[in-house]
Every structure is written in C-alpha cells, then in structure tokens.
Design a protein around this motif. Structure first.
Motif, mmCIF file in Angstrom:
data_model
loop_
_atom_site.group_PDB
_atom_site.id
_atom_site.type_symbol
_atom_site.label_atom_id
_atom_site.label_comp_id
_atom_site.label_asym_id
_atom_site.label_seq_id
_atom_site.Cartn_x
_atom_site.Cartn_y
_atom_site.Cartn_z
ATOM 1 N N MET A 17 0.849 -1.158 0.000
ATOM 2 C CA MET A 17 0.000 0.000 0.000
ATOM 3 C C MET A 17 0.902 1.230 0.000
ATOM 4 S SD MET A 17 -3.178 0.841 2.547
ATOM 5 C CE MET A 17 -3.464 -0.858 2.813
ATOM 6 N N GLU A 18 0.670 2.106 -0.931
ATOM 7 C CA GLU A 18 1.468 3.324 -1.062
ATOM 8 C C GLU A 18 0.568 4.538 -0.854
ATOM 9 O OE1 GLU A 18 4.806 3.603 -1.767
ATOM 10 O OE2 GLU A 18 4.934 1.429 -1.604
ATOM 11 N N PHE A 19 1.174 5.626 -0.366
ATOM 12 C CA PHE A 19 0.421 6.849 -0.117
ATOM 13 C C PHE A 19 1.060 8.011 -0.865
ATOM 14 C CE2 PHE A 19 -0.494 4.105 3.452
ATOM 15 C CZ PHE A 19 -1.869 4.203 3.536
ATOM 16 N N CYS A 20 0.243 8.969 -1.233
ATOM 17 C CA CYS A 20 0.693 10.141 -1.979
ATOM 18 C C CYS A 20 1.562 11.020 -1.081
ATOM 19 C CB CYS A 20 -0.518 10.927 -2.474
ATOM 20 S SG CYS A 20 -0.084 12.406 -3.405
ATOM 21 N N PRO A 21 2.776 11.384 -1.548
ATOM 22 C CA PRO A 21 3.636 12.229 -0.718
ATOM 23 C C PRO A 21 3.152 13.671 -0.619
ATOM 24 C CG PRO A 21 4.695 11.769 -2.814
ATOM 25 C CD PRO A 21 3.429 10.961 -2.774
ATOM 26 N N THR A 22 2.278 14.115 -1.524
ATOM 27 C CA THR A 22 1.807 15.502 -1.482
ATOM 28 C C THR A 22 0.549 15.671 -0.638
ATOM 29 O OG1 THR A 22 1.011 15.013 -3.714
ATOM 30 C CG2 THR A 22 2.732 16.648 -3.514
ATOM 31 N N CYS A 23 -0.440 14.808 -0.830
ATOM 32 C CA CYS A 23 -1.706 15.005 -0.109
ATOM 33 C C CYS A 23 -2.011 13.902 0.914
ATOM 34 C CB CYS A 23 -2.870 15.135 -1.089
ATOM 35 S SG CYS A 23 -3.208 13.636 -2.021
ATOM 36 N N ASN A 75 -3.270 10.836 0.401
ATOM 37 C CA ASN A 75 -4.299 9.858 0.029
ATOM 38 C C ASN A 75 -3.648 8.555 -0.429
ATOM 39 O OD1 ASN A 75 -6.573 11.405 0.517
ATOM 40 N ND2 ASN A 75 -6.570 12.298 -1.530
ATOM 41 N N MET A 76 -4.411 7.465 -0.352
ATOM 42 C CA MET A 76 -3.891 6.186 -0.820
ATOM 43 C C MET A 76 -3.815 6.202 -2.342
ATOM 44 S SD MET A 76 -5.137 2.333 0.100
ATOM 45 C CE MET A 76 -6.647 2.378 -0.828
ATOM 46 N N LEU A 77 -2.680 5.732 -2.872
ATOM 47 C CA LEU A 77 -2.495 5.715 -4.319
ATOM 48 C C LEU A 77 -3.228 4.531 -4.935
ATOM 49 C CD1 LEU A 77 1.298 6.576 -4.581
ATOM 50 C CD2 LEU A 77 -0.640 8.101 -4.902
ATOM 51 N N LEU A 78 -3.738 4.715 -6.136
ATOM 52 C CA LEU A 78 -4.424 3.667 -6.886
ATOM 53 C C LEU A 78 -3.447 3.074 -7.892
ATOM 54 C CD1 LEU A 78 -7.750 5.587 -7.531
ATOM 55 C CD2 LEU A 78 -7.309 3.876 -5.777
ATOM 56 N N TYR A 79 -3.664 1.808 -8.238
ATOM 57 C CA TYR A 79 -2.782 1.107 -9.174
ATOM 58 C C TYR A 79 -3.437 1.060 -10.541
ATOM 59 C CZ TYR A 79 -0.131 -2.674 -11.327
ATOM 60 O OH TYR A 79 0.630 -3.425 -12.167
ATOM 61 N N PHE A 117 1.371 4.023 -10.164
ATOM 62 C CA PHE A 117 0.507 4.417 -9.059
ATOM 63 C C PHE A 117 0.102 5.853 -9.333
ATOM 64 C CE2 PHE A 117 2.915 1.179 -6.555
ATOM 65 C CZ PHE A 117 1.819 0.418 -6.174
ATOM 66 N N PHE A 118 -1.168 6.185 -9.063
ATOM 67 C CA PHE A 118 -1.590 7.567 -9.245
ATOM 68 C C PHE A 118 -2.525 7.970 -8.117
ATOM 69 C CE2 PHE A 118 -4.893 5.112 -11.218
ATOM 70 C CZ PHE A 118 -6.063 5.812 -10.974
ATOM 71 N N CYS A 119 -2.566 9.274 -7.875
ATOM 72 C CA CYS A 119 -3.420 9.818 -6.823
ATOM 73 C C CYS A 119 -4.715 10.302 -7.450
ATOM 74 C CB CYS A 119 -2.703 10.970 -6.116
ATOM 75 S SG CYS A 119 -3.675 11.657 -4.755
ATOM 76 N N SER A 120 -5.832 9.981 -6.826
ATOM 77 C CA SER A 120 -7.136 10.411 -7.358
ATOM 78 C C SER A 120 -7.479 11.835 -6.945
ATOM 79 C CB SER A 120 -8.235 9.452 -6.878
ATOM 80 O OG SER A 120 -8.302 9.463 -5.460
#
Length: 110
Positions: free
Chosen positions: A1-7, A9-13, A24-27
C-alpha cells in the motif's frame, strides 16, 4: 500500500496499457509514480533469531503441585503443573506441565 507524498491519500494502481508502464496515481491530485519492471536488491540483511524466554522456568515448578499425567516424550507418569490465564477471561486457562523424570525434564502445555 502506497500513499501520496503531497496530499497523503492512498495511491491507486493502474495496469500497463498501450506501451505505458504500470503506475501508481493519486485520485485527489496530479501525482503519478511509474513502476519499473526490474527491481534491484541492493543489500540483503540476515535476520537474527532472538532467544525465546520460557513462560515458566524450572525454578517456578520446584514448589508446584504434582499430578499423574504421562509425559508425551518419555511416558513417565508424574508431572508438576501450573495453571495460567493466557487468553481472555471467557477462555479456559492453560496448564503447563513439567516432567519429573530427572533425565527428561520435558515441558508441555495443555
């Protein structure tokens, strides 16, 4: 499980598609992290096993009551026992046994 370093939120695959690598991208924000196909292990660290401390030592069993319970290792018919509540209160207590045979001294629980 990875998280966005800026906001945070959990990153989506996202699967690889049309020549684009998996990512991985942030929604919530425009953060994108491309995934490399080849991962290099730079350093391997050996795990060291810790010494396991016994729950009950042989000194604790010196003054313990005895019972006629056969030892599973040597079949000696007497063992010292101690009872502890190792789980929640509605579960039965765990009984720890120690074989009284001088050569065996096997410890088990029931």
């Amino acid at each position: 499980m990875e998280f966005c370093p800026t906001c945070g939120n959990m990153l989506l695959y996202e699967l690889p598609n049309m020549g684009r690598p998996a990512r991985f991208f942030c929604s919530a924000c425009p953060y994108v992290c491309h995934i490399e196909n080849r991962v290099k292990i730079k350093r391997r660290q050996r795990l060291v096993r810790k010494e396991i401390e016994p729950v009950i030592s042989h000194d604790d069993m010196k003054n313990a009551p005895t019972a006629e319970v056969p030892c599973p290792k040597c079949s000696h018919d007497k063992a010292a026992y101690t009872e502890f509540q190792t789980r929640s209160a509605d579960e039965p207590a765990t009984i720890f046994y120690l074989c009284l045979n001088e050569k065996c001294k096997h410890q088990w629980r029931d």
